[in-house]
Scaffold this active site. Structure first.
Site, PDB file in Angstrom:
ATOM      1  N   LYS A  64      16.605 -14.028 -19.101  1.00  0.00           N
ATOM      2  CA  LYS A  64      16.261 -13.876 -17.688  1.00  0.00           C
ATOM      3  C   LYS A  64      17.104 -12.797 -17.014  1.00  0.00           C
ATOM      4  O   LYS A  64      16.764 -12.333 -15.926  1.00  0.00           O
ATOM      5  CB  LYS A  64      16.424 -15.211 -16.958  1.00  0.00           C
ATOM      6  N   HIS A 128       0.005 -32.380 -27.464  1.00  0.00           N
ATOM      7  CA  HIS A 128       0.796 -32.461 -28.689  1.00  0.00           C
ATOM      8  C   HIS A 128      -0.165 -32.579 -29.872  1.00  0.00           C
ATOM      9  O   HIS A 128      -1.389 -32.654 -29.699  1.00  0.00           O
ATOM     10  CB  HIS A 128       1.760 -33.640 -28.644  1.00  0.00           C
ATOM     11  N   ASP A 158       0.755 -29.737 -36.150  1.00  0.00           N
ATOM     12  CA  ASP A 158       1.996 -28.964 -36.071  1.00  0.00           C
ATOM     13  C   ASP A 158       2.256 -28.152 -37.330  1.00  0.00           C
ATOM     14  O   ASP A 158       2.591 -26.967 -37.258  1.00  0.00           O
ATOM     15  CB  ASP A 158       3.186 -29.900 -35.834  1.00  0.00           C
TER      16      ASP A 158
END
Length: 376
Positions: A64, A128, A158
């Site tokens: 950032k 998920h 996943d």
């Protein structure tokens, strides 16, 4: 050193599928640098010595800050691959989106993985593994007859349809780069990856060989010769005797009398009772011993803790010790360029100074950046 030795990968730290893709690449020799935040934050799924962070270096940078972003950009400038697993738009807001990075590094392969893909009605929705495989049609067929769908851990979305497919996509893009000289974006969606895993199932449905009722089909536990059975000691064996000669061998091992035609679904209830009754008469290990050397397709159902000690897994070194802890070994295997043993996960952000020094950042500047909390 592995077939991917010399390949440079930048991993933007995330969870599950993206780290798994990077682990597959690192296991095969790629030099992976994991870029994390400069300071630790909340991480509900992270844990010490996570095998999904093995065999790579780990740095901490505050992207950032302009100085932190510049450091990561310099790292990407010398990379072959970048992998990220953020929601759509997050990498762009960080200044690390594909347009910005490919403008700097034309040969970069930019691998990104999300649940829903980069666009579409659900692209920005939370989710998920269980949600992705549900929409892909991969969850509904799994489970017992008369029961609800069974969650197959988070292996289909996943890892199988996610991280592994992303790694394959990255390698495909690298192969194409040899001709074009240019990188590209690899957009891996776990819905699409899980759907791809069901390709054979769709073929069976199209032929009318998969009626659709859960737990009533050939490969979902509906067939009594393709299921798990409890043994005398409360453990389980797996039976997969589909072909006639394999079923005949199973009949011999179990001592079944007058078995019916096993491919006739009308006989399945009675055959299931026969098999279940027979299997309950011995322990799991006794059945394993009896089935050795036969084609009965009867194997023990092992726990993750037992699997490394199975004789076959021991003979092939399917599992290895990494930092004193047992983990699956790299796969697949290569005849000329075998993968070396994985190295233990590094402490979070421990390699920041070393990696920055390789970028040409002086020690005095590294100290200043650390004091300013730009780097870990």
């Amino acid at each position: 050193m592995g077939p991917l030795t010399g390949l440079r990968v930048v991993e933007l730290a995330g969870l599950a599928p993206a780290p798994f893709a990077c682990t597959v690449l690192a296991d095969l020799g790629a030099e992976v640098v994991r870029v994390d935040r400069a300071r630790p934050g909340a991480d509900v799924l992270g844990f010490p010595d996570d095998p999904l962070t093995r065999s790579r270096r780990w740095i901490g940078v505050d992207v950032k800050s302009p100085e932190g972003l510049d450091l990561v950009l310099r790292l990407v400038d010398r990379a072959d691959v970048l992998i990220e697993g953020f929601r759509p738009g997050v990498a762009e807001r960080m200044g690390l989106g594909p347009d910005a990075l490919l403008a700097r590094n034309l040969g970069l392969v930019y691998g990104r993985i999300t649940g829903w893909g980069q666009e579409g009605p659900l692209a920005t929705a939370a989710g998920h593994d269980i949600n992705y495989i549900a929409v892909a049609g991969a969850l509904e067929p799994i489970g017992p007859a008369g029961g609800k769908p069974t969650v197959p851990l988070n292996l289909l979305g996943d890892f199988g349809g996610g991280g592994l497919l992303l790694a394959m996509g990255v390698l495909a893009a690298l192969f194409e780069r040899q001709t074009s000289g240019r990188g590209q974006v690899v957009d891996a969606s776990m819905v699409e990856g899980a759907a791809l895993l069901t390709t054979s199932l769709h073929g069976l449905r199209n032929l009318g060989l998969w009626p659709g009722a859960r737990g009533a089909n050939l490969l979902d536990g509906g067939a009594p010769f393709y299921d798990t059975y409890e043994t005398a000691d409360g453990k389980y064996v797996a039976i997969g005797a589909i072909e006639a000669r394999f079923f005949a061998a199973l009949v011999d091992v179990l001592g079944l009398e007058d078995p019916p035609n096993h491919l006739d679904p009308s006989t399945w209830p009675a055959l299931r009772t026969q098999i279940a009754t027979a299997v309950l008469t011995r322990t799991r290990d006794e059945w394993t011993k009896l089935a050795e050397g036969t084609d009965a397709c009867l194997t023990p159902v092992l726990t993750p803790g037992e699997a490394p000690d199975h004789p076959h897994n021991t003979a092939r070194s399917t599992f290895v010790e990494v930092g004193g802890k047992t983990q699956p070994a790299p796969a697949p295997r290569f005849s000329r360029t075998p993968a070396t043993a994985p190295t233990p996960p590094r402490p979070p952000r421990a390699d920041t100074a070393e990696v920055l020094a390789e970028l040409g950042v002086p020690d005095s500047e590294i100290t200043r950046l650390r004091d300013a909390a730009v780097i870990a």
